[in-house]
Enzyme design. Sequence first.
Site, PDB file in Angstrom:
ATOM      1  N   HIS A 364      18.931  21.633  -4.055  1.00 26.06           N
ATOM      2  CA  HIS A 364      20.330  21.667  -4.462  1.00 26.06           C
ATOM      3  C   HIS A 364      20.886  20.251  -4.495  1.00 26.06           C
ATOM      4  CE1 HIS A 364      24.284  23.553  -4.994  1.00 26.06           C
ATOM      5  NE2 HIS A 364      24.739  22.555  -4.231  1.00 26.06           N
ATOM      6  N   ALA A 365      21.484  19.861  -5.626  1.00 27.19           N
ATOM      7  CA  ALA A 365      21.960  18.495  -5.807  1.00 27.19           C
ATOM      8  C   ALA A 365      23.059  18.151  -4.819  1.00 27.19           C
ATOM      9  CB  ALA A 365      22.464  18.302  -7.240  1.00 27.19           C
ATOM     10  N   HIS A 394      28.220  13.856 -12.075  1.00 30.48           N
ATOM     11  CA  HIS A 394      29.009  14.466 -11.000  1.00 30.48           C
ATOM     12  C   HIS A 394      28.639  13.877  -9.641  1.00 30.48           C
ATOM     13  CE1 HIS A 394      31.005  17.803  -8.781  1.00 30.48           C
ATOM     14  NE2 HIS A 394      29.991  17.634  -7.954  1.00 30.48           N
ATOM     15  N   GLU A 395      27.341  13.832  -9.338  1.00 30.17           N
ATOM     16  CA  GLU A 395      26.900  13.344  -8.032  1.00 30.17           C
ATOM     17  C   GLU A 395      27.226  11.866  -7.847  1.00 30.17           C
ATOM     18  OE1 GLU A 395      26.186  15.360  -5.792  1.00 30.17           O
ATOM     19  OE2 GLU A 395      25.897  17.116  -7.061  1.00 30.17           O
ATOM     20  N   HIS A 398      30.666  11.304  -6.613  1.00 28.53           N
ATOM     21  CA  HIS A 398      30.781  11.323  -5.156  1.00 28.53           C
ATOM     22  C   HIS A 398      30.440   9.950  -4.574  1.00 28.53           C
ATOM     23  CE1 HIS A 398      31.433  15.602  -4.606  1.00 28.53           C
ATOM     24  NE2 HIS A 398      30.337  15.920  -5.268  1.00 28.53           N
ATOM     25  N   GLU A 422      35.002  16.620  -5.782  1.00 28.98           N
ATOM     26  CA  GLU A 422      34.244  17.346  -6.793  1.00 28.98           C
ATOM     27  C   GLU A 422      34.711  17.011  -8.214  1.00 28.98           C
ATOM     28  OE1 GLU A 422      31.616  18.945  -6.008  1.00 28.98           O
ATOM     29  OE2 GLU A 422      31.957  18.776  -3.856  1.00 28.98           O
ATOM     30  N   HIS A 522      26.162  27.954  -0.992  1.00 27.69           N
ATOM     31  CA  HIS A 522      27.308  27.522  -0.200  1.00 27.69           C
ATOM     32  C   HIS A 522      27.682  28.522   0.896  1.00 27.69           C
ATOM     33  CE1 HIS A 522      27.342  25.302  -3.927  1.00 27.69           C
ATOM     34  NE2 HIS A 522      28.083  24.386  -3.340  1.00 27.69           N
ATOM     35  N   TYR A 532      35.732  23.578  -5.398  1.00 27.69           N
ATOM     36  CA  TYR A 532      35.192  23.621  -6.756  1.00 27.69           C
ATOM     37  C   TYR A 532      36.207  24.214  -7.722  1.00 27.69           C
ATOM     38  CZ  TYR A 532      30.934  22.724  -4.126  1.00 27.69           C
ATOM     39  OH  TYR A 532      30.006  22.177  -3.283  1.00 27.69           O
TER      40      TYR A 532
END
Length: 623
Positions: A364-365, A394-395, A398, A422, A522, A532
């Site tokens: 999971h990323a 997206h990552e 962060h 997010e 999650h 999210y």
Amino acid sequence: MKQLHTMTKLSTLAFAISLVIGITACDQTTKRVSDTQKLSEDTVNVKAQLTASDAQNFLEKTAEELTALNIENARAAWIYANFITEDTAHLAAQAEQKSTEAGVKYAMQAAIFDNVAVNPTQRRQLNFLKQSLVLPAPQNSVKSSELASIGAKLSSIYGKGSYTTKDGKTLSLGDMTTIMANSRNYNELLEIWIGWRAISPVMKPLYTRQTELANEGAQGLGYQDLGAMWRSNYDMPADEFSIELDRLWAQVKPLYDDLHCYVRSELSKTYGSEKVPLDEPIPAHLLGNMWAQSWGNIYDLVAPNEADPGYDITKQLTAHNYSEIDMVKGAEKFFTSLGFEPLPETFYSRSLFTKPADREVTCHASAWSLDAKDDIRIKMCIQKTGEDFNVIHHELGHNFYQRAYNNQPIYFQNSANDGFHEAIGDTIALSVTPKYLKEIGLIDTIPDQSKDIGLLLKKALDKVAFIPFGLLVDQWRWKVYSGEIGPDDYNSAWWELREKYQGVTAPIERSEQDFDPGAKYHVPGGVPYSRYFLAHIQQFEFHRALCAIAGNTDPIHRCSIYNSKIAGTALNNMLTMGSSQPWQQAYKVITGQEKMDASAILDYFAPLHVWLKNKNQGKQCGF
């Protein structure tokens, strides 16, 4: 734990805090006060004598301890996620228990200052100490150890999850995800959908016990239950936060309803009205995603005629020989084009980009900051697809956020609210438009506006389709934590909410022997999910605002802020704030407003919504 224990805890903590801030409550050789003792007269006097200076001493001392603990815990968690064994699970559980126990201790110590006159910054830092725990442990070493062990077991069950098909082939979650995305065989999709959910029934008793322990921990901190504690983290009363989510969903729901109606009609054409009735919820295994949370993978089944933009990002990545590292560097270049500094070399030497062939890892990323400075990483098993190209953006969002606020005090090294974290990467991904793809050389020509409906539909299948799912996961958990949903009704309540919000149903009958919520990372991972939902609202607002700052004159869905230093400056100004101010103030830096507004989504998808309404004329919509 009932609130009546709060006073006895304060006796222990008044003593403990006296050691931290240098107050002499009693001789230092005195044994620690028992949790069961009453609040003593000496302790009352200590509490009454506390000052803002004492609070500052406590905060400074705690910051040092938190920094060390966070590094230790992050390293243990990183090793476990990348080398899943019984030994690494044990080490991660130990580190998590130590961190959780410290977090509970600091939270309770911070409560000593509730009635002390402190400045606004000190008050905000103290509040973060009280509210920062996701799964707070009870003030009992046996129970806190049990909670940590349960968390490790649940993570291990999910991380090691696999399914052996009727043909004898063992599939990982990644393998099954690929099948769900690409297969159009009803029975094959059904087998895979059922197969993955076979991993989760064993989680149910563990999850039930985890809920009991975490609720006890939350109640020990003065909250009604864990859900109320989670909802208290948004610079507004917990009840107002729930109302705010409902308000935002009400803005988006008309667009979602028309998207659902259209997609159901097209799927019925493919699979037949017996399998996809036109007046019932859509079977969950037919939407191209293991959890039916985003539907972009079935675009080929629902795409309008002559809407092909002339390119497919997945195919273009292959055609241009992009490796997994090339995909990461491409996403990094977007951020540097806005004026952000490049990622450190250690990012590339320490991250996990592809699934190892020789060991189990959690695919999971996720994005990591191991030292709250410059040791930032991502962990994901990248597949060379357009979807993962967006996930990487997206990552990295962060990571760039983590680095932007790393000069803040440790208490403020977080996003303004968890939805911000997010949203940032996804805000950048909204700028991955044909104009941008041409600039970086992935495509040769920009399609004209006649192709926009297809592009908007594909985006809506990912973004708009996700929004009700983003809402219902925590709707379910909040009801579990409050006791409204008990273990005997976990699964039925899950599917009731999925039908209510998504118009999606289980493809076969499910029972309470199943635990389908556990098949979503999650839930066993204990990760709050409202972030999210918020992110899908915020990213469109941020995108609309940044496009305006960049001087964009294109329709909002055609805008890219790539190479706009002025937009990058505005973004960085917000990111560097971390959580030092209420999120409403950070929001105002970019949007000019202190209240979220889902109208940006409606603006973005306005041409598509008109098209959907026309397509749905004469159809029976609703579910």
